[in-house]
Enzyme design. Structure first.
Site, short mmCIF file in Angstrom:
data_model
loop_
_atom_site.label_atom_id
_atom_site.label_comp_id
_atom_site.label_asym_id
_atom_site.label_seq_id
_atom_site.Cartn_x
_atom_site.Cartn_y
_atom_site.Cartn_z
N TYR A 264 2.30 10.25 -10.99
CA TYR A 264 1.59 9.35 -10.08
C TYR A 264 0.78 8.33 -10.87
CZ TYR A 264 -1.66 7.93 -6.38
OH TYR A 264 -2.42 7.20 -5.48
N ASN B 184 0.80 -1.22 0.00
CA ASN B 184 0.00 0.00 0.00
C ASN B 184 0.84 1.27 0.00
OD1 ASN B 184 -2.40 1.82 0.82
ND2 ASN B 184 -1.00 2.01 2.57
N VAL C 168 -9.65 9.46 -1.62
CA VAL C 168 -9.93 8.97 -0.27
C VAL C 168 -9.47 10.03 0.73
CG1 VAL C 168 -9.50 7.12 1.40
CG2 VAL C 168 -9.63 6.60 -1.04
N ASP C 169 -10.19 10.16 1.80
CA ASP C 169 -9.90 11.17 2.82
C ASP C 169 -8.65 10.75 3.62
OD1 ASP C 169 -9.90 13.16 4.65
OD2 ASP C 169 -11.87 12.73 5.51
N THR C 170 -7.48 11.05 3.08
CA THR C 170 -6.21 10.73 3.71
C THR C 170 -5.31 11.96 3.66
OG1 THR C 170 -5.08 10.04 1.69
CG2 THR C 170 -6.40 8.37 2.84
#
Length: 298
Positions: A197, A133, A230-232
């Protein structure tokens, strides 16, 4: 007759006692498994470690745990030792064994030592699940992308994923081992502002498919999960309520009425691929993108 009633009562009591045990086994599909998750100190990695623990796995949480380790990063910091320890605490709160490991996925030898320790201490010499990950994002247009951040992106996202798999393979269970790579919705499209990315995530898709073909005969499955925004900390979202507007545009085009997803929603998809229901799923990408797949080609 009394004797028969006694025997029948004893049988019923036995069934009653067995039922909670069966329910507990069913609720813990990864009981007895040992898992390794990279980039586990926060975000999707932390949520995945906690979800695997909730499903019964012992979890090794690996992270670089050094906010200043990659100077090319802009706009967000890497995780800290304190965040890694907090992630391990959350895993233990689920009643599972946790092993925090500090290592850099770019360093093959460090990864070999870390994976060997994880297998030895959590799985009796074996790992059952490996989740690659760890990743970074450095925005910029490819036509003007600088060499240093380009190398950093390749080294962490793509080479780091391969290092993780290679280091873990000697101790990965055969048959039955599971490898899951975390890619991105940008592994499905091009990108104007984060092409480097997207390139690394497309590369991870090729890595996943090639490994699935290579390792399938050994009974090892290899898959990917491709999240939308995603909320990161990587996304850099301000503390707004879920579903509100955000400057990040990676998640535009959702069919479902949501802006960013929560890390736990990605973690459940990863846990599915690690679990008994995905024993014959390999070489595929599970898209968790709030319906953006409806706009992508088949």
């Amino acid at each position: 007759m009394a004797e028969r009633r006694t025997v029948l009562s004893a049988s019923l009591l036995g069934l009653a006692a067995a039922a909670p045990a069966a329910a507990q086994t069913e609720a813990k599909p990864l009981a007895g498994k040992a898992a390794l998750v990279t980039g586990a100190a926060r975000g999707i990695g932390r949520a995945t470690a906690v979800e695997l623990a909730r499903q019964g796995a012992a979890v090794a949480l690996l992270d670089i745990a050094d906010p200043d380790a990659i100077p090319e990063l802009r706009g967000y910091r890497l995780a800290s030792r304190a965040e890694l320890e907090e992630a391990a605490r959350l895993v233990r709160a689920e009643g599972a064994r946790a092993l925090p490991l500090v290592a850099d996925v770019r360093d093959w030898e460090a990864m070999r030592r870390a994976t060997e320790r994880a297998a030895r201490e959590l799985g009796g010499g074996r790992l059952d699940v490996v989740v690659a990950n760890a990743g970074i994002a450095i925005d910029g247009k490819l036509a003007r992308y600088e060499p240093a951040p380009w190398r950093a992106m390749l080294d962490v996202n793509l080479t780091g994923a391969l290092n993780t798999v290679q280091a873990a393979l000697p101790g990965l269970r055969r048959p039955g081992g599971r490898i899951i790579l975390v890619t991105s919705v940008q592994a499905r499209t091009g990108s104007v502002a984060s092409g480097a990315y997207a390139t690394t995530k497309w590369g991870m898709t090729g890595l996943m498919k090639s490994l699935a073909a290579e390792l399938g005969p050994e009974g090892i499955t290899v898959n990917a999960v491709a999240p939308t925004g995603v909320d990161t900390p990587m996304v850099g979202r301000a503390s707004e309520g879920r579903g509100k507007a955000h400057p990040c545009t990676v998640h535009s085009g959702h069919a479902l009425p949501v802006d960013l997803l929560e890390p736990a929603e990605i973690a459940t998809a990863i846990a599915f691929l690690a679990g008994p229901g995905a024993g014959f799923v390999s070489g595929t990408t599970l898209d968790v993108n709030a319906g953006k797949s409806a706009q992508l080609s088949a």
